[in-house]
Design an enzyme around this catalytic site. Structure first.
Site, PDB file in Angstrom:
ATOM      1  N   GLY A  74       9.485 -21.211  13.665  1.00  0.00           N
ATOM      2  CA  GLY A  74       8.881 -20.745  12.421  1.00  0.00           C
ATOM      3  C   GLY A  74       9.575 -19.487  11.933  1.00  0.00           C
ATOM      4  O   GLY A  74      10.737 -19.226  12.270  1.00  0.00           O
ATOM      5  N   SER A  75       8.834 -18.687  11.193  1.00  0.00           N
ATOM      6  CA  SER A  75       9.448 -17.517  10.565  1.00  0.00           C
ATOM      7  C   SER A  75       9.700 -16.399  11.582  1.00  0.00           C
ATOM      8  O   SER A  75       9.019 -16.309  12.618  1.00  0.00           O
ATOM      9  CB  SER A  75       8.531 -16.992   9.460  1.00  0.00           C
ATOM     10  N   THR A  76      10.641 -15.545  11.255  1.00  0.00           N
ATOM     11  CA  THR A  76      10.985 -14.434  12.152  1.00  0.00           C
ATOM     12  C   THR A  76       9.794 -13.494  12.313  1.00  0.00           C
ATOM     13  O   THR A  76       9.523 -13.006  13.418  1.00  0.00           O
ATOM     14  CB  THR A  76      12.219 -13.697  11.614  1.00  0.00           C
ATOM     15  N   VAL A 134       6.485 -14.063  12.226  1.00  0.00           N
ATOM     16  CA  VAL A 134       5.472 -14.584  13.154  1.00  0.00           C
ATOM     17  C   VAL A 134       6.062 -14.655  14.575  1.00  0.00           C
ATOM     18  O   VAL A 134       5.403 -14.308  15.560  1.00  0.00           O
ATOM     19  CB  VAL A 134       4.948 -15.967  12.690  1.00  0.00           C
ATOM     20  N   GLY A 135       7.322 -15.052  14.668  1.00  0.00           N
ATOM     21  CA  GLY A 135       7.976 -15.135  15.985  1.00  0.00           C
ATOM     22  C   GLY A 135       8.000 -13.791  16.700  1.00  0.00           C
ATOM     23  O   GLY A 135       7.708 -13.698  17.897  1.00  0.00           O
ATOM     24  N   GLU A 181      12.642 -20.141  17.873  1.00  0.00           N
ATOM     25  CA  GLU A 181      13.562 -20.750  16.887  1.00  0.00           C
ATOM     26  C   GLU A 181      13.126 -20.228  15.529  1.00  0.00           C
ATOM     27  O   GLU A 181      12.161 -20.721  14.938  1.00  0.00           O
ATOM     28  CB  GLU A 181      13.460 -22.277  16.945  1.00  0.00           C
ATOM     29  N   CYS A 233      15.967 -24.303   8.070  1.00  0.00           N
ATOM     30  CA  CYS A 233      16.370 -22.980   8.537  1.00  0.00           C
ATOM     31  C   CYS A 233      17.883 -22.827   8.566  1.00  0.00           C
ATOM     32  O   CYS A 233      18.382 -21.715   8.637  1.00  0.00           O
ATOM     33  CB  CYS A 233      15.802 -22.753   9.927  1.00  0.00           C
TER      34      CYS A 233
END
Ligand SMILES: NC(=O)c1ccc[n+]([C@@H]2O[C@H](COP(=O)([O-])OP(=O)(O)OC[C@H]3O[C@@H](n4cnc5c(N)ncnc54)[C@H](O)[C@@H]3O)[C@@H](O)[C@H]2O)c1
Ligand SMILES: O=CCCC(=O)O
Length: 503
Positions: A251-253, A255-256, A273, A307
């Site tokens: 997902g998004s950076t 949230v990661g 990822e 992505c």
């Protein structure tokens, strides 16, 4: 499953007849049982073609996630006892079921993500390719023997399952992103609790319906579904429940980073990822025709929602005029719009109005700073609110635009001229993301030089498509940790154990 009337509404809204309608379900899958949320709560899934509610799905609570993790823990103890050959046979059965239900899975993908049906088949096949690859890898999870410094000892290593893997996936390729992650974790002998994206839970549910038909221990795969607010609770339980040994997130950076920080409090292993911001460079010696085709494939597949899509395109100043002209002509003639159920349609809507807002904001920002739209730049309202057409912009100070620092994740692209190789490498590497990059050249020494200089986990040279099951997929810098697919993708879900034996 949802009420019969809800299911009938769903079936009536699409021009497709499901071969196995039981793949459509609204319940979570916990410990081998299909279960509505204990509270009875549901959340809506919208059809991106018209933003109407397509179906309602169980909105689970934290307590149910706890139960799912407990079930996975019990299952993992049983499942890890199976031989690698047994595991391979189970995986093969699941793969064959997925292959046999390819039409229905593609239809669900089109329904909840708005992908044109032909593109949905591509993503289902891409997902299947991962399972087929892991099928080959399961029996190749080799250990090693190591010469010991203390002469009377012998050291050997083996790769063991980790136990419970929690998985969180995005909406943008719901079959492939799930199979690439969950398929690898299960191949390595783990049990999984998966939280799919709230926009696309139905693909995950259908995949679990097929999993259920294989003789895996109950609880080997669990699906916990929730809306955006429930996702936060689900994520919190996944990060802090001691039974979870590995959190695998796509997902998004932003949230990661958050989930990685939470997991670090317990030293849980993570796979991340995350987002990209791919540079795509066309050097002066490139084959222009091939570079145009490569850029279109890279930027506009999935309506720009991957992505690894090109986000910043650089073209050498000496060829930018010719390149732009050819690009514009090709884009203007290539895409067929219409119903996403028409097999000839090759460009679909964005996943939701949020995707439209971001693409529009990037376009307006570029224009306000002096960029010119040379192709597209509008929504085909006659088809629906989310049908943003492929859009190309040139001119203006690229580095000051929002599309420079942020992933557009939509079909809007700005072209930037450059003068030298050194300059363009510097520009390509300015950002904190490092997922994929691409370049076109006919010079072999430049191939090596530039590949090595680009700060990304993946480089495409004279191709706009790098994704493949056998290729280690993943980023460096703020684009992530770990690799998916390839042999590394399975190894990531194992622990290395070393055993030292004295003679
Ligand atoms: N590197 C890769 O392989 C890869 C692949 C696909 C997408 N992406 C990235 O994903 C992004 C687009 O996807 P998105 O909009 O769904 O991203 P997102 O980060 O908003 O959501 C991804 C998933 O995380 C969940 N989530 C959000 N907050 C959470 C929380 N606090 N706890 C637990 N789960 C939470 C969402 O519900 C969803 O399931 C882009 O940045 C894209 O580049 C990366
Ligand atoms: O969105 C990112 C993943 C898509 C892909 O694997 O090509």
């Amino acid at each position: 499953m949802g009420s019969m009337s809800e299911l009938n509404v769903l079936l009536k809204r699409i021009p497709y007849k499901f071969k196995t309608p039981s793949l459509l379900d609204s319940r979570a899958f916990i410990g081998g049982r299909w279960t509505p949320a204990a509270s009875g709560a549901t959340f809506p899934v919208y059809d991106p073609a018209d933003n109407q509610v397509a179906y309602k799905i169980a909105n689970v609570s934290r307590a149910e996630v706890k139960t799912a993790i407990g079930a996975a823990q019990t299952a993992s103890k049983q499942y890890k006892q199976l031989t690698h050959r047994n595991r391979k046979n189970l995986l093969r059965e699941w793969t064959n079921l997925i292959k046999g239900n390819r039409d229905d899975l593609a239809a669900i993908c089109t329904l909840e993500l708005g992908k044109p049906i032909t593109e949905s088949y591509t993503t289902v096949d891409y997902g299947i390719s991962f399972l087929e690859w892991f099928d080959g890898e399961i029996e190749r999870l080799y250990g090693e023997t190591i010469p010991a410094a203390r002469g009377s000892n012998r050291i050997m290593t083996s790769r063991e399952p980790q136990g419970v893997v929690a998985a969180v996936t995005p909406w943008n390729s719901p079959v492939a992103m799930i199979l690439r992650k969950v398929g690898a974790a299960i191949s390595a002998g783990n049990a999984v609790v998966l939280k799919p994206a709230p926009e696309t839970p139905m693909c995950a549910i259908a995949i679990a319906k097929l999993f259920e038909q294989v003789d895996y221990p109950e609880g080997t795969l669990n699906i916990v579904t929730g809306d955006a607010a429930a996702s936060v609770d689900i994520g919190d339980e996944m990060c802090h429940n001691p039974a979870v040994r590995h959190l695998s997130f796509t997902g998004s950076t932003s949230v990661g980073k958050f989930l990685n920080t939470e997991c670090a409090k317990h030293l849980k292993k993570t796979s991340m990822e995350l987002g990209g911001n791919a540079p795509f460079i066309v050097f002066e010696d490139a084959n222009i025709e091939k570079a145009v085709d490569g850029l279109i494939a890279c930027k506009f597949r999935s309506s720009g929602q991957t992505c690894v899509c090109a986000n910043r395109a650089f073209v050498h100043h000496s060829i930018i005029e010719e390149f732009t002209e050819r690009l514009q002509k090709t884009v203007d003639g290539l895409f067929k719009y219409g119903s996403v159920w028409d097999p000839d349609v090759n460009f679909g809507p964005l996943y939701s109005s949020r995707g439209v807002e971001k693409a529009k904001a990037h376009q307006e920002d570029a224009v306000s700073k002096g960029a010119k739209i040379i192709s597209g730049g509008f929504i085909k309202e006659d088809l629906g609110p989310n049908f943003y057409v492929p859009t190309i912009l040139t001119g203006g100070p690229s580095q000051e635009m929002r599309s420079w620092t942020q992933e557009t994740f939509g079909p809007v692209m700005h072209l930037t001229p450059f003068e030298t190789e050194e300059e363009v490498i510097k520009l390509a590497n300015t950002e904190e993301s490092g997922l994929a990059s691409y370049f076109y050249t006919e010079d072999i020494s430049r191939v090596w030089r530039v590949s090595e200089a680009l700060e990304t986990g993946m480089v495409g040279v004279r191709t706009g498509l790098v994704s493949a099951c056998e290729q280690p997929f993943g980023g460096i810098k703020e684009s992530g940790i770990g690799r998916e697919g390839s042999k590394f993708g399975v190894e990531d879900y194992t622990n290395i154990k070393s055993i030292t034996v004295g003679l």
